[in-house]
Design a protein around this motif. Structure first.
Motif, short mmCIF file in Angstrom:
data_model
loop_
_atom_site.label_atom_id
_atom_site.label_comp_id
_atom_site.label_asym_id
_atom_site.label_seq_id
_atom_site.Cartn_x
_atom_site.Cartn_y
_atom_site.Cartn_z
N ASP A 187 0.84 -1.19 0.00
CA ASP A 187 0.00 0.00 0.00
C ASP A 187 0.88 1.24 0.00
O ASP A 187 1.94 1.26 0.62
CB ASP A 187 -0.90 0.04 1.24
CG ASP A 187 -1.96 -1.05 1.23
OD1 ASP A 187 -2.26 -1.59 0.14
OD2 ASP A 187 -2.49 -1.36 2.31
N VAL A 188 0.42 2.30 -0.71
CA VAL A 188 1.08 3.60 -0.63
C VAL A 188 0.14 4.56 0.10
O VAL A 188 -1.08 4.44 0.02
CB VAL A 188 1.44 4.17 -2.02
CG1 VAL A 188 2.56 3.35 -2.63
CG2 VAL A 188 0.24 4.20 -2.95
N GLY A 189 0.73 5.51 0.83
CA GLY A 189 -0.05 6.29 1.78
C GLY A 189 -0.25 7.74 1.41
O GLY A 189 0.67 8.42 0.96
N LEU A 190 -1.47 8.22 1.66
CA LEU A 190 -1.82 9.64 1.56
C LEU A 190 -2.06 10.19 2.96
O LEU A 190 -2.74 9.54 3.77
CB LEU A 190 -3.11 9.83 0.75
CG LEU A 190 -3.17 9.27 -0.67
CD1 LEU A 190 -4.59 9.38 -1.20
CD2 LEU A 190 -2.19 10.02 -1.56
N HIS A 191 -1.53 11.36 3.24
CA HIS A 191 -1.82 11.99 4.53
C HIS A 191 -3.32 12.26 4.63
O HIS A 191 -3.94 12.74 3.67
CB HIS A 191 -1.04 13.29 4.67
CG HIS A 191 -0.99 13.82 6.07
ND1 HIS A 191 -2.10 14.34 6.71
CD2 HIS A 191 0.03 13.90 6.96
CE1 HIS A 191 -1.76 14.71 7.92
NE2 HIS A 191 -0.47 14.45 8.10
N PRO A 192 -3.95 11.96 5.77
CA PRO A 192 -5.41 12.14 5.91
C PRO A 192 -5.88 13.57 5.69
O PRO A 192 -7.07 13.78 5.38
CB PRO A 192 -5.69 11.69 7.35
CG PRO A 192 -4.56 10.80 7.71
CD PRO A 192 -3.37 11.34 6.98
N ASP A 193 -5.00 14.56 5.84
CA ASP A 193 -5.41 15.95 5.66
C ASP A 193 -5.63 16.33 4.20
O ASP A 193 -6.20 17.38 3.92
CB ASP A 193 -4.35 16.90 6.25
CG ASP A 193 -4.32 16.88 7.77
OD1 ASP A 193 -5.22 16.27 8.37
OD2 ASP A 193 -3.39 17.47 8.34
#
Length: 380
Positions: A187-193
Motif C-alpha cells: 500500500d502507498v499512503g496519503l496523509h489524511p489531511d
C-alpha cells in the motif's frame, strides 16, 4: 514479465523463517537469494566496482518462482510465502522536483491556486498564454532562461517553482528515510489531511557513495497537491509520510546491455484504476527532461554533500493529471483503493494500492533492526 530475462536485477524479499530481509536476484524465472557475508545488503552490492558482475555470478538458492512471488506480493501478501520489499535498504532516498516543463507549469498553478482545483483550471490557461514560450527548449540556468525569468518577474507571475525549473539550481529534497520506502504490491499512503493528490510516475537512479550511477528502478513519488500548493515550506508534509515512497519491483543494474543512455530514452506509463470505474492513463518521457540526470545526481551528491551508503534519486515526472474525476473543474485526485501501475518495458512494472498513510503498515523496521538481525545471522 519477459523483461526479467534480459538484464541483471537486484532486489529484496522477506522470506519465510528468515528474520532479516534477503538480497535477491532473478534467474531462469526464479527469485534467487544471494545474501552473504560478502554482501549482506543491497547497499553493499551497489558499492562494488562491478555490481552487475557480482550479482550475475553470486551463489544463491531459489526462493520460489518469480510469478509466484509477484502474485503473492500483489495479492494475498501471505507472510508464509516470499514477499517482495523495496529493492533498496541503507541508501538515502532523495528526489528532484520540477524537472519537466509540464510539471513546472502545474507547480506554478498549484502555488497560485492555493490548493483550489477549480481555480487551478482557470489559471492553467492564463499562465500558458502569459508565458508564450516553449519552456521545454530552455536550458536551466542559461542566459535565455534568465531573460525569460526577468520577463515573468516584470509581469508579476514569477514563482519559486519557475526558479528551480529554469534557474541555475535544481530542487533536491528528502523523500523518506533509509528503509522507509515500500515495494511492489504494498500500500502507498496519503496523509489524511489531503483532498487533492496524485501519483508521480518516475525513474529513480541508484547511486553509490563514490557518485557512480549503478542502476535504475521505478518509483511513485506520491504527492499532496493541496498541501504543497498552500506553501512550498510544507514540502515535508506533502512528500514524506508513512508509505509515501514506492520503489521497485527491482533495481536493474547497469551492464553492457543497459546504461544511463537507455534511461534517458524511457517512456514511463501510468495507469490508475478506481473502484468507481474511473481509469486514468498517462505517460512521462525521459527524453523531455529539462535537466540531465547526471546533473541532478551532481546536485544531490558531491563535495557539498556526502552519502556514505549511497542514495536513490527520483528524477521527477512530466505527468500532471488534470482529468476531471469527481465533477467538472475538480481535476484528478485519488480515491482510496485506487490501483496505481507504473511501467516501462526495460524495468517492469510497479503496482501499489492507495490508502491513507495512517492505514498503511507502520514503518517499524529500520537500519538498527537490520544490523541486529544480520549480526544474529552471522552475516556481519
Amino acid at each position: 514479465m519477459d523483461v526479467f530475462n534480459e538484464g541483471v536485477f537486484l532486489g529484496r524479499a522477506q522470506l519465510p523463517g528468515v528474520q532479516h530481509p534477503s538480497v535477491v536476484t532473478i534467474r531462469d524465472g526464479h527469485i534467487v537469494e544471494i545474501t552473504s557475508r560478502a554482501a549482506p545488503t543491497v547497499r553493499d552490492i551497489c558499492e562494488m566496482d562491478d555490481p552487475a558482475g557480482y550479482v550475475h555470478s553470486a551463489e544463491g538458492k531459489s526462493a520460489g518462482t518469480l510469478d509466484d512471488v509477484l502474485s503473492n506480493s500483489l495479492g494475498a501478501r501471505d507472510s508464509g510465502k516470499p514477499l517482495l520489499l523495496s529493492p533498496i535498504d541503507l541508501q538515502a532516498v532523495k528526489a528532484s522536483g520540477v524537472t519537466f516543463v509540464v510539471s513546472l507549469l502545474e507547480r506554478v498553478i498549484e502555488e497560485q491556486a492555493k490548493g483550489d482545483p477549480a481555480r487551478a483550471d482557470i489559471l492553467r490557461g492564463d499562465i500558458l498564454e502569459l508565458i508564450g514560450e516553449d519552456l521545454s527548449a530552455l536550458v536551466p540556468g542559461s542566459e535565455t532562461a534568465a531573460a525569460v525569468k526577468q520577463r515573468l518577474i516584470e509581469r508579476g507571475v514569477w514563482s519559486q517553482y519557475l526558479e528551480v525549473g529554469i534557474g541555475p539550481d535544481a530542487e533536491i529534497f528528502t523523500k523518506c528515510q533509509p528503509m522507509a520506502s515500500v515495494g511492489y504490491g504494498a500500500d502507498v499512503g496519503l496523509h489524511p489531511d489531503s483532498s487533492w493528490n496524485n501519483p508521480e510516475p518516475e525513474v529513480a537512479l541508484v547511486v553509490s557513495s563514490a557518485r557512480k550511477i549503478v542502476g535504475a528502478t521505478l518509483g511513485n513519488d506520491v504527492n499532496l497537491r493541496d498541501v504543497e500548493g498552500r506553501s512550498a515550506l510544507l514540502l515535508g508534509k506533502a512528500k514524506d509520510n508513512n508509505a509515501s515512497a514506492a520503489l521497485g519491483p527491482f533495481i536493474r543494474l547497469f551492464d553492457g546491455n543497459f546504461s544511463l543512455d537507455a534511461v534517458k530514452q524511457m517512456d514511463i506509463a501510468l495507469e490508475v484504476k478506481g473502484e468507481d470505474g474511473f481509469v486514468l492513463k498517462g505517460s512521462s518521457s525521459m527524453s523531455q527532461i529539462s535537466r540531465e540526470p547526471e546533473l541532478l545526481v551532481e546536485a544531490a551528491i558531491g563535495d557539498h554533500h556526502h552519502y556514505p551508503d549511497g542514495l536513490v534519486l527520483y528524477l521527477g515526472t512530466m505527468f500532471a493529471p488534470i482529468q476531471d474525476r469527481d465533477g467538472k473543474g475538480k481535476g484528478f485526485t485519488h480515491h482510496l483503493d485506487d490501483i496505481v501501475t507504473i511501467s516501462t518495458p526495460t524495468l517492469g512494472e510497479l503496482v501499489n494500492r492507495v490508502r491513507l498513510s495512517t492505514q498503511c503498515a507502520p514503518w517499524t523496521y529500520g537500519p538498527s533492526h537490520l544490523m541486529r538481525d544480520l549480526a544474529k545471522a552471522e552475516l556481519l
